[in-house]
Design a protein around this motif. Structure first.
Motif, mmCIF file in Angstrom:
data_model
loop_
_atom_site.group_PDB
_atom_site.id
_atom_site.type_symbol
_atom_site.label_atom_id
_atom_site.label_comp_id
_atom_site.label_asym_id
_atom_site.label_seq_id
_atom_site.Cartn_x
_atom_site.Cartn_y
_atom_site.Cartn_z
ATOM 1 N N SER A 249 -61.355 -37.343 45.475
ATOM 2 C CA SER A 249 -62.244 -36.299 44.937
ATOM 3 C C SER A 249 -61.595 -34.931 45.031
ATOM 4 N N LEU A 320 -69.794 -37.287 50.922
ATOM 5 C CA LEU A 320 -70.866 -36.553 50.245
ATOM 6 C C LEU A 320 -70.377 -35.207 49.731
ATOM 7 N N TYR A 321 -69.762 -34.446 50.602
ATOM 8 C CA TYR A 321 -69.381 -33.074 50.272
ATOM 9 C C TYR A 321 -68.284 -33.024 49.208
ATOM 10 N N GLU A 324 -69.508 -34.073 45.658
ATOM 11 C CA GLU A 324 -70.318 -33.053 45.009
ATOM 12 C C GLU A 324 -69.465 -31.859 44.570
ATOM 13 N N GLN A 328 -68.939 -30.365 40.747
ATOM 14 C CA GLN A 328 -69.162 -28.948 40.458
ATOM 15 C C GLN A 328 -67.927 -28.318 39.811
ATOM 16 N N PRO A 359 -70.196 -39.348 43.045
ATOM 17 C CA PRO A 359 -71.393 -39.427 43.891
ATOM 18 C C PRO A 359 -72.062 -40.804 43.869
ATOM 19 N N SER A 365 -74.517 -40.536 46.926
ATOM 20 C CA SER A 365 -74.743 -39.345 47.747
ATOM 21 C C SER A 365 -76.048 -39.463 48.535
#
Length: 378
Positions: A249, A320-321, A324, A328, A359, A365
């Motif tokens: 990611s 998770l972080y 996301e 974005q 996610p 997520s």
């Protein structure tokens, strides 16, 4: 406390970056168009000892632990999310349980071959009616004549279309619930095994399949570890897989940031580069900070993992972080590139199509938040 890679890790980072740019990047466009993984990358990486950098050198791995894996996946993720996905499964979920709980014979037959790139591996957990509810799998492995007869199906399986073997979760005792799930290796040439290619919105260079098991007979020695421990093994493996997922990611997010910053400097509107407008520059500044924060969290958690510490909560946090943040950043890249990013030949639209999967895979997520909340005692 050390905030820098050591000498070996730095050398490996440079080598992985060079390999990604020199060997992988020229293949991406064709791989995406054909929706195929360039199989030669497995053997090339294997020959260099890069394919499974986290595993012991005695099996052909790099002996560099989770940090080494994350270094590789971040660099590959910058160039191709799909290709990175295929490589990531090879050195992760598909082989982790063999490395941790397999017999020496299984390690020599499957793990060593996976590290060398002479066999491609897949992991089969998800089913049509068992996604986040992994304990609800229906694929059965019935004991018979000194082996197992497997019936059922798996879905959304990375490397499924090209794998030489697949490590699957199957029910061996339905009466025991999740404690009746076992982990078994199925060779792709086993009679009764078949597969069907699935087409996806993104990550085209990562072959994904439905797998079918119709009275597949496998020997008892293909059982990994103990019968009934498969669900436990799966949870253990997912912790490490979520850390690796974060590296991919962050790799994509970094690539999208660099591409967008360059565009914001070049694109002129109203007499100045669009990057001079605070609506653009502030958004990119904020995302640059988010990516940097995600990277520090990633390598902190990878370090915890390598120290043998329980980091289930932290693995969920980084997954998770970073997922996301990648979404974005990919969305911002699309917005800032505008029409130029929407064109089919633009790499920016690929970043977006690839990132929106993050996610979802390796636990949504929402599932990561459930794990974190439970670890907080909520």
């Amino acid at each position: 406390m050390d905030f820098a890679f050591n000498e070996i890790q730095t050398l490996f980072q440079n080598a992985a970056r060079d390999f990604a740019e020199r060997e992988v990047a020229p293949l991406v466009e064709e791989a995406e168009a054909k929706e195929e993984i360039p199989l030669q990358l497995f053997t090339k990486l294997g020959e260099l000892g890069y394919l499974c950098p986290g595993y012991p050198e005695e099996y052909g791995g790099g002996g560099m632990g989770k940090i080494g894996e994350c270094i590789l996946y971040e660099e590959l993720g910058k160039v191709s999310s799909g290709i990175c996905s295929a490589i990531m499964v090879q050195g992760g979920l598909a082989t982790k349980m063999i490395a941790a709980h397999g017999t020496e014979a299984q390690k020599q037959k499957y793990l060593a071959a996976a590290c060398r790139g002479t066999k491609i591996a897949a992991y089969g957990l998800t089913e049509p009616n068992a996604g986040s509810d992994a304990a609800n799998i229906q694929t059965k492995a019935t004991r018979k004549d000194g082996g197992y007869i497997i019936n059922g199906s798996k879905i959304y399986i990375t490397n499924g279309q090209v794998c030489d073997f697949v490590t699957i979760a199957a029910v061996t005792d339905k009466s025991k619930g999740s404690k009746g799930i076992s982990t078994i290796v199925v060779d792709a040439d086993t009679p009764g095994f078949s597969r069907n290619k699935m087409r996806k919105l993104g990550n085209h260079s990562s072959p994904t399949s439905e797998l079918y098991f119709d009275d597949c007979r496998v020997p008892a020695e293909n059982l990994i570890g103990e019968e009934g421990q498969g669900f436990k093994y799966m949870l253990e493996s997912l912790t490490g897989a979520r850390i690796s997922h974060s590296a991919r990611s962050i790799g994509l997010a970094q690539a999208a940031l660099e591409k967008t910053v360059a565009y914001a400097k070049e694109r002129v509107q109203f007499g100045q580069p669009i990057g001079k407008n605070q609506g653009v520059s502030f958004r990119l500044a904020r995302l640059a900070a988010e990516i940097e924060a995600a990277r520090w969290l990633l390598y902190r958690v990878a370090w915890l993992f390598d120290q043998g510490q329980d980091c289930r909560k932290e693995a969920a946090m980084t997954k998770l972080y970073s997922a996301e943040v990648a979404v974005q950043m990919a969305e911002a890249a699309m917005r800032i590139h505008a029409g130029a990013g929407y064109l089919a030949e633009s790499v920016v639209q690929r970043y977006y199509r690839d990132a929106i999967l993050y996610p979802i895979t390796e636990g949504t997520s929402e599932i990561q938040q459930v794990i974190i909340a439970r670890e907080l005692g909520l």
